[in-house]
Design a protein around this motif. Structure first.
Motif, PDB file in Angstrom:
ATOM      1  N   MET A  17     -41.896   7.873 -34.509  1.00  0.00           N
ATOM      2  CA  MET A  17     -40.867   8.012 -33.480  1.00  0.00           C
ATOM      3  C   MET A  17     -39.641   8.733 -34.029  1.00  0.00           C
ATOM      4  O   MET A  17     -39.067   9.603 -33.361  1.00  0.00           O
ATOM      5  CB  MET A  17     -40.463   6.633 -32.956  1.00  0.00           C
ATOM      6  N   LEU A  18     -39.235   8.403 -35.250  1.00  0.00           N
ATOM      7  CA  LEU A  18     -38.087   9.061 -35.870  1.00  0.00           C
ATOM      8  C   LEU A  18     -38.351  10.555 -36.046  1.00  0.00           C
ATOM      9  O   LEU A  18     -37.513  11.396 -35.699  1.00  0.00           O
ATOM     10  CB  LEU A  18     -37.790   8.412 -37.217  1.00  0.00           C
ATOM     11  N   PHE A  19     -39.521  10.893 -36.582  1.00  0.00           N
ATOM     12  CA  PHE A  19     -39.832  12.304 -36.830  1.00  0.00           C
ATOM     13  C   PHE A  19     -39.966  13.074 -35.526  1.00  0.00           C
ATOM     14  O   PHE A  19     -39.560  14.244 -35.437  1.00  0.00           O
ATOM     15  CB  PHE A  19     -41.118  12.425 -37.647  1.00  0.00           C
ATOM     16  N   ASP A  20     -40.526  12.446 -34.501  1.00  0.00           N
ATOM     17  CA  ASP A  20     -40.662  13.116 -33.205  1.00  0.00           C
ATOM     18  C   ASP A  20     -39.300  13.460 -32.635  1.00  0.00           C
ATOM     19  O   ASP A  20     -39.092  14.566 -32.111  1.00  0.00           O
ATOM     20  CB  ASP A  20     -41.433  12.208 -32.247  1.00  0.00           C
ATOM     21  N   HIS A  21     -38.347  12.549 -32.734  1.00  0.00           N
ATOM     22  CA  HIS A  21     -37.004  12.832 -32.225  1.00  0.00           C
ATOM     23  C   HIS A  21     -36.306  13.889 -33.069  1.00  0.00           C
ATOM     24  O   HIS A  21     -35.616  14.766 -32.531  1.00  0.00           O
ATOM     25  CB  HIS A  21     -36.184  11.542 -32.181  1.00  0.00           C
ATOM     26  N   ALA A  22     -36.477  13.842 -34.376  1.00  0.00           N
ATOM     27  CA  ALA A  22     -35.836  14.846 -35.226  1.00  0.00           C
ATOM     28  C   ALA A  22     -36.367  16.240 -34.915  1.00  0.00           C
ATOM     29  O   ALA A  22     -35.600  17.212 -34.862  1.00  0.00           O
ATOM     30  CB  ALA A  22     -36.071  14.502 -36.696  1.00  0.00           C
ATOM     31  N   ARG A  23     -37.656  16.362 -34.683  1.00  0.00           N
ATOM     32  CA  ARG A  23     -38.239  17.670 -34.332  1.00  0.00           C
ATOM     33  C   ARG A  23     -37.642  18.206 -33.046  1.00  0.00           C
ATOM     34  O   ARG A  23     -37.532  19.416 -32.866  1.00  0.00           O
ATOM     35  CB  ARG A  23     -39.766  17.544 -34.189  1.00  0.00           C
ATOM     36  N   ARG A  24     -37.263  17.326 -32.145  1.00  0.00           N
ATOM     37  CA  ARG A  24     -36.747  17.738 -30.837  1.00  0.00           C
ATOM     38  C   ARG A  24     -35.231  17.894 -30.832  1.00  0.00           C
ATOM     39  O   ARG A  24     -34.616  18.001 -29.769  1.00  0.00           O
ATOM     40  CB  ARG A  24     -37.178  16.738 -29.763  1.00  0.00           C
ATOM     41  N   GLY A  25     -34.617  17.907 -32.008  1.00  0.00           N
ATOM     42  CA  GLY A  25     -33.194  18.203 -32.086  1.00  0.00           C
ATOM     43  C   GLY A  25     -32.291  16.998 -32.133  1.00  0.00           C
ATOM     44  O   GLY A  25     -31.067  17.134 -32.045  1.00  0.00           O
ATOM     45  N   TRP A  26     -32.862  15.803 -32.268  1.00  0.00           N
ATOM     46  CA  TRP A  26     -32.056  14.604 -32.412  1.00  0.00           C
ATOM     47  C   TRP A  26     -31.733  14.371 -33.885  1.00  0.00           C
ATOM     48  O   TRP A  26     -32.451  14.831 -34.779  1.00  0.00           O
ATOM     49  CB  TRP A  26     -32.804  13.382 -31.883  1.00  0.00           C
ATOM     50  N   ALA A  27     -30.656  13.636 -34.134  1.00  0.00           N
ATOM     51  CA  ALA A  27     -30.414  13.082 -35.463  1.00  0.00           C
ATOM     52  C   ALA A  27     -31.050  11.696 -35.470  1.00  0.00           C
ATOM     53  O   ALA A  27     -30.621  10.802 -34.730  1.00  0.00           O
ATOM     54  CB  ALA A  27     -28.919  12.983 -35.749  1.00  0.00           C
ATOM     55  N   ALA A  28     -32.117  11.529 -36.248  1.00  0.00           N
ATOM     56  CA  ALA A  28     -32.857  10.268 -36.288  1.00  0.00           C
ATOM     57  C   ALA A  28     -32.463   9.503 -37.546  1.00  0.00           C
ATOM     58  O   ALA A  28     -32.570  10.031 -38.655  1.00  0.00           O
ATOM     59  CB  ALA A  28     -34.359  10.531 -36.262  1.00  0.00           C
ATOM     60  N   ILE A  29     -32.017   8.278 -37.362  1.00  0.00           N
ATOM     61  CA  ILE A  29     -31.490   7.468 -38.455  1.00  0.00           C
ATOM     62  C   ILE A  29     -32.317   6.194 -38.583  1.00  0.00           C
ATOM     63  O   ILE A  29     -32.553   5.492 -37.587  1.00  0.00           O
ATOM     64  CB  ILE A  29     -30.008   7.105 -38.203  1.00  0.00           C
ATOM     65  N   SER A  30     -32.749   5.901 -39.805  1.00  0.00           N
ATOM     66  CA  SER A  30     -33.400   4.627 -40.103  1.00  0.00           C
ATOM     67  C   SER A  30     -32.470   3.849 -41.020  1.00  0.00           C
ATOM     68  O   SER A  30     -32.194   4.274 -42.145  1.00  0.00           O
ATOM     69  CB  SER A  30     -34.751   4.852 -40.774  1.00  0.00           C
ATOM     70  N   ALA A  31     -31.965   2.704 -40.536  1.00  0.00           N
ATOM     71  CA  ALA A  31     -30.879   2.014 -41.230  1.00  0.00           C
ATOM     72  C   ALA A  31     -31.261   0.597 -41.621  1.00  0.00           C
ATOM     73  O   ALA A  31     -32.099  -0.049 -40.983  1.00  0.00           O
ATOM     74  CB  ALA A  31     -29.635   1.963 -40.336  1.00  0.00           C
ATOM     75  N   THR A  32     -30.624   0.122 -42.677  1.00  0.00           N
ATOM     76  CA  THR A  32     -30.717  -1.283 -43.031  1.00  0.00           C
ATOM     77  C   THR A  32     -29.348  -1.923 -42.865  1.00  0.00           C
ATOM     78  O   THR A  32     -28.378  -1.268 -42.464  1.00  0.00           O
ATOM     79  CB  THR A  32     -31.245  -1.476 -44.460  1.00  0.00           C
ATOM     80  N   TYR A  33     -29.260  -3.204 -43.171  1.00  0.00           N
ATOM     81  CA  TYR A  33     -28.064  -3.994 -42.902  1.00  0.00           C
ATOM     82  C   TYR A  33     -28.037  -5.158 -43.888  1.00  0.00           C
ATOM     83  O   TYR A  33     -28.976  -5.341 -44.685  1.00  0.00           O
ATOM     84  CB  TYR A  33     -28.090  -4.503 -41.455  1.00  0.00           C
ATOM     85  N   HIS A  34     -27.003  -5.978 -43.846  1.00  0.00           N
ATOM     86  CA  HIS A  34     -26.928  -7.128 -44.739  1.00  0.00           C
ATOM     87  C   HIS A  34     -28.046  -8.121 -44.398  1.00  0.00           C
ATOM     88  O   HIS A  34     -28.098  -8.653 -43.284  1.00  0.00           O
ATOM     89  CB  HIS A  34     -25.571  -7.821 -44.622  1.00  0.00           C
ATOM     90  N   LEU A  35     -28.931  -8.349 -45.351  1.00  0.00           N
ATOM     91  CA  LEU A  35     -29.999  -9.322 -45.170  1.00  0.00           C
ATOM     92  C   LEU A  35     -29.478 -10.705 -45.546  1.00  0.00           C
ATOM     93  O   LEU A  35     -28.489 -10.842 -46.269  1.00  0.00           O
ATOM     94  CB  LEU A  35     -31.206  -8.939 -46.018  1.00  0.00           C
ATOM     95  N   SER A  36     -30.146 -11.746 -45.053  1.00  0.00           N
ATOM     96  CA  SER A  36     -29.636 -13.095 -45.251  1.00  0.00           C
ATOM     97  C   SER A  36     -30.787 -14.081 -45.402  1.00  0.00           C
ATOM     98  O   SER A  36     -31.905 -13.825 -44.938  1.00  0.00           O
ATOM     99  CB  SER A  36     -28.758 -13.498 -44.063  1.00  0.00           C
ATOM    100  N   PRO A  37     -30.541 -15.243 -46.049  1.00  0.00           N
ATOM    101  CA  PRO A  37     -31.611 -16.238 -46.232  1.00  0.00           C
ATOM    102  C   PRO A  37     -32.186 -16.752 -44.917  1.00  0.00           C
ATOM    103  O   PRO A  37     -33.370 -17.035 -44.816  1.00  0.00           O
ATOM    104  CB  PRO A  37     -30.917 -17.366 -47.017  1.00  0.00           C
ATOM    105  N   THR A  38     -31.339 -16.881 -43.903  1.00  0.00           N
ATOM    106  CA  THR A  38     -31.783 -17.286 -42.577  1.00  0.00           C
ATOM    107  C   THR A  38     -31.166 -16.351 -41.547  1.00  0.00           C
ATOM    108  O   THR A  38     -30.119 -15.754 -41.804  1.00  0.00           O
ATOM    109  CB  THR A  38     -31.363 -18.733 -42.248  1.00  0.00           C
ATOM    110  N   PRO A  39     -31.779 -16.215 -40.377  1.00  0.00           N
ATOM    111  CA  PRO A  39     -31.190 -15.329 -39.364  1.00  0.00           C
ATOM    112  C   PRO A  39     -29.765 -15.721 -38.999  1.00  0.00           C
ATOM    113  O   PRO A  39     -28.888 -14.858 -38.864  1.00  0.00           O
ATOM    114  CB  PRO A  39     -32.143 -15.480 -38.170  1.00  0.00           C
ATOM    115  N   GLU A  40     -29.513 -17.012 -38.843  1.00  0.00           N
ATOM    116  CA  GLU A  40     -28.190 -17.433 -38.396  1.00  0.00           C
ATOM    117  C   GLU A  40     -27.122 -17.212 -39.450  1.00  0.00           C
ATOM    118  O   GLU A  40     -25.983 -16.851 -39.125  1.00  0.00           O
ATOM    119  CB  GLU A  40     -28.216 -18.911 -37.992  1.00  0.00           C
ATOM    120  N   SER A  41     -27.467 -17.392 -40.735  1.00  0.00           N
ATOM    121  CA  SER A  41     -26.454 -17.225 -41.775  1.00  0.00           C
ATOM    122  C   SER A  41     -25.971 -15.786 -41.888  1.00  0.00           C
ATOM    123  O   SER A  41     -24.898 -15.528 -42.423  1.00  0.00           O
ATOM    124  CB  SER A  41     -26.999 -17.705 -43.127  1.00  0.00           C
TER     125      SER A  41
END
Length: 397
Positions: free
Chosen positions: A206-230
Motif C-alpha cells: 500500500m505504501l509503495f502504491d501510493h508513492a508511485r502515484r505521487g503521494w508521500a508515503a510514511i511508515s512510522a513508529t511511536y513510543h512503545l510501552s509494556p501495556t497499551p494503557e501505560s
C-alpha cells in the motif's frame, strides 16, 4: 585387513510427518482456535503460511508427495500421507477461493451509498466512491515476489526522525522519483499490541502504491510501552507530532505544507489512526504545539482494535466514546476469522461513525481473512490495496 562396514542408510521421514506442518496450517486457516487467547494466538501464527501463501504451500505439498507417488512399492504411511496431501490441497484451494472473493466484497463496499448524518438543503445526502476498472490480480507478483521490495520508481529514505526521541520518533519516507510535489501524504502506523513493531514491516504494498502515484508515503513508529494503557496518550501525541513535522518540515522534502494527510494503521496502529482522526486539534494531545492543524483528509483501519486501552482510561482511550461528528472519510477493513482482534470491534466503531459522521464510512469484512493480512502480496491484500487506492484518490490535492 580391516573390512569397512557400510554406513546404515537413514530412512526418510514418513510422508505424514513431512506434511504435518502444512496440514496443520491449513486446518487452522479454515477453522481457527478461538479460546483460550494463548492457544488462539498460537493457532493464528501457525495458520499464517496457509492463509497468506496458499499456492506456495500447495507447491511444497505437491513436491513432497510426488516422490511417493512415483515409487512402485508403498508403505501404509504413504497411503495416509497421500490422503493428507489431497485434503490439504483441497483446503488450500478453499483458502485461495476466499482470497479471490475479497475483490468482490471490497467493490460492493465502495459502491454502496453511505448515509450522511447531516442534511443539505433539507435533503439527506449520500456519497459513493467513484467506480474504477475491475481489479485484476497480478499473478507474477503473487507467485514470484510475495514480499514487496521498493520499486524503481520510488525513492526510499529510512530512519528519519520527527520528534525529540530518535529511537521512538522514527519513520521511513517513500516518494516518487519524478521529483514532483506530493499530492497527498499517507501515514501508516504499525501494529504490535503497542509494545512491539517498527516501520516498513506491514502494508508495504500500500505504501509503495501510493508513492508511485505521487503521494508521500510514511511508515512510522511511536513510543512503545509494556501495556497499551501505560503508553496512552503518548503514542497518540507522537503521531500528531509527526503531522506537525509534515506541516513544518515537509516542504524541505517535497511535501507542501497544505498537502492532505490520510492516516492508516494496522491492528494497534489502527486504534491510533482512528483516535488521531477523532481528536483533530484537541490541545490535550498536542502539548507544545496546540495551534498546529492536525485534521485529516481520511483515515484507514486494517484489522484494528477499537476499544478502551484499560480501565483507568476507558473514557479517553476508546474511539467509540469520542464524538464522530467531525470525523473525516473513513475506511475500515477486517477479516471475518480474526481471532486476535475480533471483527465485532470494527462493527461497533462503524456503527458509531455512521450514526454521526457527515462523511463516508466504507466498511468491508474479508471472507476467511485473519489478523495480519497486509504482510505479503496475496490476491486478497492486493485487492485491498486497489480498493484503498480508490478510497484515497479523491482525497488527494
Amino acid at each position: 585387513m580391516t573390512q569397512l562396514l557400510p554406513h546404515p542408510t537413514r530412512r526418510p521421514l514418513p510422508l505424514p510427518a513431512v506434511l504435518a506442518p502444512a496440514a496443520a496450517s491449513t486446518l487452522f486457516a479454515l477453522t481457527p482456535i478461538r479460546r483460550p487467547f494463548a492457544a488462539a494466538t498460537a493457532g493464528w501464527v501457525l495458520s499464517l503460511p496457509a492463509l497468506e501463501l496458499p499456492l506456495h504451500v500447495g507447491v511444497v505439498v505437491g513436491a513432497a508427495t510426488a516422490p511417493v507417488l512415483a515409487r512402485r512399492s508403498t508403505r501404509p504411511s504413504d497411503v495416509i500421507g497421500v490422503g493428507m496431501a489431497v485434503l490439504t490441497c483441497a483446503g488450500l484451494g478453499l483458502v485461495s477461493t476466499r482470497q479471490l472473493a475479497a475483490a468482490r466484497v471490497l467493490d460492493r463496499a465502495l459502491a454502496e451509498p453511505h448515509d450522511v448524518a447531516g442534511e443539505t438543503a433539507g435533503k439527506s445526502t449520500t456519497t459513493t466512491t467513484p467506480p474504477s476498472p475491475r481489479h485484476r490480480t497480478p499473478w507474477p507478483a503473487v507467485l514470484l515476489a510475495p514480499w514487496p521490495n521498493v520499486p524503481r520508481a520510488v525513492r526510499a529514505r529510512r530512519g528519519m526522525v520527527y520528534g525529540p526521541d530518535p529511537a521512538a520518533n522514527r519513520f521511513d519516507l517513500y516518494t516518487c522519483t519524478n521529483g514532483a510535489p506530493a499530492r497527498g501524504v499517507l501515514i501508516h502506523i504499525h501494529g504490535g499490541h503497542f509494545r512491539a513493531g517498527g516501520p516498513s514491516r506491514e502494508s508495504r504494498a500500500m505504501l509503495f502504491d501510493h508513492a508511485r502515484r505521487g503521494w508521500a508515503a510514511i511508515s512510522a513508529t511511536y513510543h512503545l510501552s509494556p501495556t497499551p494503557e501505560s503508553g496512552f496518550p503518548q503514542h497518540l501525541v507522537d503521531i500528531k507530532r509527526l503531522i506537525r513535522w509534515i506541516r513544518a518540515e515537509g516542504p524541505d522534502h517535497g511535501i507542501p505544507a497544505t498537502t492532505p494527510i490520510v492516516v492508516a494503521g494496522s491492528s494497534a496502529g489502527a486504534h491510533i489512526a482512528m483516535m488521531t482522526a477523532l481528536t483533530a486539534g484537541d490541545p490535550e494531545y498536542q502539548p507544545g504545539f496546540e495551534d498546529v492543524d492536525t485534521s485529516l483528509a481520511g483515515a484507514i483501519g486494517l484489522y484494528g482494535y477499537y476499544g478502551r486501552l484499560g480501565p483507568a482510561t476507558k473514557e479517553t482511550s476508546d474511539p467509540v466514546r469520542r464524538p464522530a461528528t467531525g470525523a473525516p472519510p473513513v475506511a475500515i477493513i477486517h477479516g471475518t476469522l480474526d481471532t486476535y482482534t475480533p471483527v465485532r470491534g470494527s462493527r461497533r466503531l462503524v456503527g458509531h461513525l455512521r450514526a454521526a459522521s457527515a462523511n463516508p464510512v466504507v466498511y468491508a469484512e474479508l471472507p476467511g481473512a485473519q489478523h495480519g493480512f497486509d504482510a505479503v502480496r496475496s490476491p486478497r491484500y492486493l485487492a485491498v490495496v486497489a480498493a484503498l487506492r480508490r478510497f484515497t484518490e479523491p482525497l488527494a490535492g
